[in-house]
Scaffold this motif. Structure first.
Motif, PDB file in Angstrom:
ATOM      1  N   LEU A  78      28.292 -19.142  11.799  1.00 24.19           N
ATOM      2  CA  LEU A  78      29.274 -19.069  10.683  1.00 24.19           C
ATOM      3  C   LEU A  78      30.509 -19.926  11.223  1.00 24.19           C
ATOM      4  O   LEU A  78      30.954 -19.732  12.260  1.00 24.19           O
ATOM      5  CB  LEU A  78      29.719 -17.593  10.266  1.00 24.19           C
ATOM      6  N   LEU A  79      31.217 -20.801  10.143  1.00 27.74           N
ATOM      7  CA  LEU A  79      32.478 -21.324  10.583  1.00 27.74           C
ATOM      8  C   LEU A  79      33.564 -20.583   9.978  1.00 27.74           C
ATOM      9  O   LEU A  79      33.436 -19.963   8.771  1.00 27.74           O
ATOM     10  CB  LEU A  79      32.204 -22.843   9.984  1.00 27.74           C
ATOM     11  N   VAL A  80      34.516 -20.311  10.746  1.00 27.83           N
ATOM     12  CA  VAL A  80      35.769 -19.827  10.196  1.00 27.83           C
ATOM     13  C   VAL A  80      37.216 -20.656  10.465  1.00 27.83           C
ATOM     14  O   VAL A  80      37.140 -21.598  11.148  1.00 27.83           O
ATOM     15  CB  VAL A  80      36.118 -18.605  11.033  1.00 27.83           C
ATOM     16  N   VAL A  81      38.095 -20.247   9.417  1.00 27.34           N
ATOM     17  CA  VAL A  81      39.263 -21.137   9.560  1.00 27.34           C
ATOM     18  C   VAL A  81      40.185 -20.130  10.246  1.00 27.34           C
ATOM     19  O   VAL A  81      40.314 -18.905   9.895  1.00 27.34           O
ATOM     20  CB  VAL A  81      39.884 -21.293   8.076  1.00 27.34           C
ATOM     21  N   LEU A  82      41.087 -20.657  11.214  1.00 24.81           N
ATOM     22  CA  LEU A  82      41.898 -19.902  12.117  1.00 24.81           C
ATOM     23  C   LEU A  82      43.284 -20.020  11.609  1.00 24.81           C
ATOM     24  O   LEU A  82      43.618 -21.237  11.048  1.00 24.81           O
ATOM     25  CB  LEU A  82      41.844 -20.349  13.297  1.00 24.81           C
ATOM     26  N   ASP A  83      44.154 -18.837  11.213  1.00 23.12           N
ATOM     27  CA  ASP A  83      45.210 -19.255  10.744  1.00 23.12           C
ATOM     28  C   ASP A  83      46.421 -18.671  11.817  1.00 23.12           C
ATOM     29  O   ASP A  83      46.124 -17.586  12.494  1.00 23.12           O
ATOM     30  CB  ASP A  83      45.472 -18.260   9.496  1.00 23.12           C
ATOM     31  N   ASP A  84      47.776 -19.470  11.698  1.00 19.36           N
ATOM     32  CA  ASP A  84      48.596 -18.817  12.584  1.00 19.36           C
ATOM     33  C   ASP A  84      48.339 -18.751  14.230  1.00 19.36           C
ATOM     34  O   ASP A  84      48.295 -17.863  14.916  1.00 19.36           O
ATOM     35  CB  ASP A  84      49.080 -17.311  12.192  1.00 19.36           C
ATOM     36  N   TYR A 139      34.686 -20.164   6.433  1.00 17.64           N
ATOM     37  CA  TYR A 139      34.892 -21.245   5.591  1.00 17.64           C
ATOM     38  C   TYR A 139      33.637 -22.036   5.353  1.00 17.64           C
ATOM     39  O   TYR A 139      33.383 -22.436   4.053  1.00 17.64           O
ATOM     40  CB  TYR A 139      35.575 -22.463   6.562  1.00 17.64           C
ATOM     41  N   GLY A 140      32.493 -21.673   6.076  1.00 13.09           N
ATOM     42  CA  GLY A 140      31.193 -22.496   5.728  1.00 13.09           C
ATOM     43  C   GLY A 140      30.306 -22.154   6.746  1.00 13.09           C
ATOM     44  O   GLY A 140      30.564 -21.071   7.618  1.00 13.09           O
ATOM     45  N   VAL A 141      29.280 -22.837   6.683  1.00 12.26           N
ATOM     46  CA  VAL A 141      28.152 -22.721   7.762  1.00 12.26           C
ATOM     47  C   VAL A 141      27.624 -23.770   8.461  1.00 12.26           C
ATOM     48  O   VAL A 141      27.930 -24.848   8.097  1.00 12.26           O
ATOM     49  CB  VAL A 141      26.740 -22.143   7.116  1.00 12.26           C
ATOM     50  N   VAL A 181      27.392 -29.331   8.333  1.00 11.92           N
ATOM     51  CA  VAL A 181      28.622 -28.590   7.860  1.00 11.92           C
ATOM     52  C   VAL A 181      28.652 -28.311   6.461  1.00 11.92           C
ATOM     53  O   VAL A 181      28.634 -29.382   5.789  1.00 11.92           O
ATOM     54  CB  VAL A 181      29.846 -29.088   8.574  1.00 11.92           C
ATOM     55  N   VAL A 182      28.403 -27.144   6.005  1.00 11.00           N
ATOM     56  CA  VAL A 182      28.352 -26.872   4.661  1.00 11.00           C
ATOM     57  C   VAL A 182      29.304 -25.825   4.100  1.00 11.00           C
ATOM     58  O   VAL A 182      29.270 -24.383   4.389  1.00 11.00           O
ATOM     59  CB  VAL A 182      26.878 -26.264   4.180  1.00 11.00           C
ATOM     60  N   PRO A 183      30.448 -26.473   3.569  1.00  9.10           N
ATOM     61  CA  PRO A 183      31.315 -25.222   2.981  1.00  9.10           C
ATOM     62  C   PRO A 183      30.749 -24.137   1.976  1.00  9.10           C
ATOM     63  O   PRO A 183      29.821 -24.530   1.356  1.00  9.10           O
ATOM     64  CB  PRO A 183      32.471 -25.979   2.379  1.00  9.10           C
TER      65      PRO A 183
END
Length: 210
Positions: free
Chosen positions: A196-202, A157-159, A179-181
């Motif tokens: 590293l930032l991540v998007v979690l799904d399900d 997603y970003g850092v 937080v920087v997308p």
């Protein structure tokens, strides 16, 4: 957001894979360089930059990977954290956190409705099923309250990093832990990424015997 902290009072617990060591932390001079691909022609760089310093549009904090010295319990090794996110490795043992069913086990410090995960991202890498009990004991934030899930997928997603600006006297840090997308190209080019930032799904609740 969690980095699995430990203290000297829990000597039998392992040092988590993503934890930084004091001899891994090194200072490297920063500069701004001209780049035709950059949004405004400039981007943050190291004085002696190499291609491996940059990923996902940002310059990354340089750190060693030898795990020598004293563990810095509250600090994260940027490269190991990024590696754990991209390869879905356990933040405690460094092995795969992907289960037999292809889903990834993940521990979050609080319920997603009450944390940054409700905004769509997290900086906490996964935790394999075998290490979850140890993680809940080792990390004070998780002891105060944690939710355990299996996750279908995780996408960058970003850092999380420090924002710098160019001046006549050289780069000047103006914001820490921003937080920087990944689609904020200009800000990425001025950021020293640390996590590293991540998007979690399900996300599905994972039964756990405490």
């Amino acid at each position: 957001m969690s980095s699995l902290e430990q203290t000297a009072r829990t000597p039998r617990l392992r040092v988590p894979y993503i934890t930084a060591y004091d001899e891994e932390i090194v200072a490297h001079p920063l500069t701004f360089v001209w780049s035709p691909e950059a949004t405004d022609g400039l981007k943050l760089s190291y004085v002696d930059a190499v291609p491996q310093d940059s990923m996902l549009g940002a310059l990354w904090s340089r750190q060693g990977l030898h795990r020598r010295g004293r563990p810095e319990w509250k600090l994260v090794n940027s490269i190991r954290q990024r590696n754990a996110m991209l390869r879905l490795l356990c933040q405690v043992c460094g092995e795969s956190a992907v289960g037999p069913d292809g889903r990834v086990s993940w521990v979050l410090a609080d319920d997603p409705d009450d944390t940054s995960t409700s905004k769509g991202y997290t900086n906490a890498p996964p935790t394999c099923a075998a290490c979850i009990p140890e993680a809940l004991v080792a990390c004070p934030r998780l002891r105060r309250g944690a939710a355990v899930y299996t996750v279908g997928s995780a996408e960058p997603y970003g850092v999380l990093g420090d924002f710098w600006r160019p001046t006549r006297h050289g780069p000047v840090e103006t914001q820490r832990n921003a937080v920087v997308p990944l689609d904020a190209f200009w800000r990425l080019e001025y950021t020293l990424a640390k996590q590293l930032l991540v998007v979690l799904d399900d996300l599905r609740p994972m039964p756990l015997d405490r």
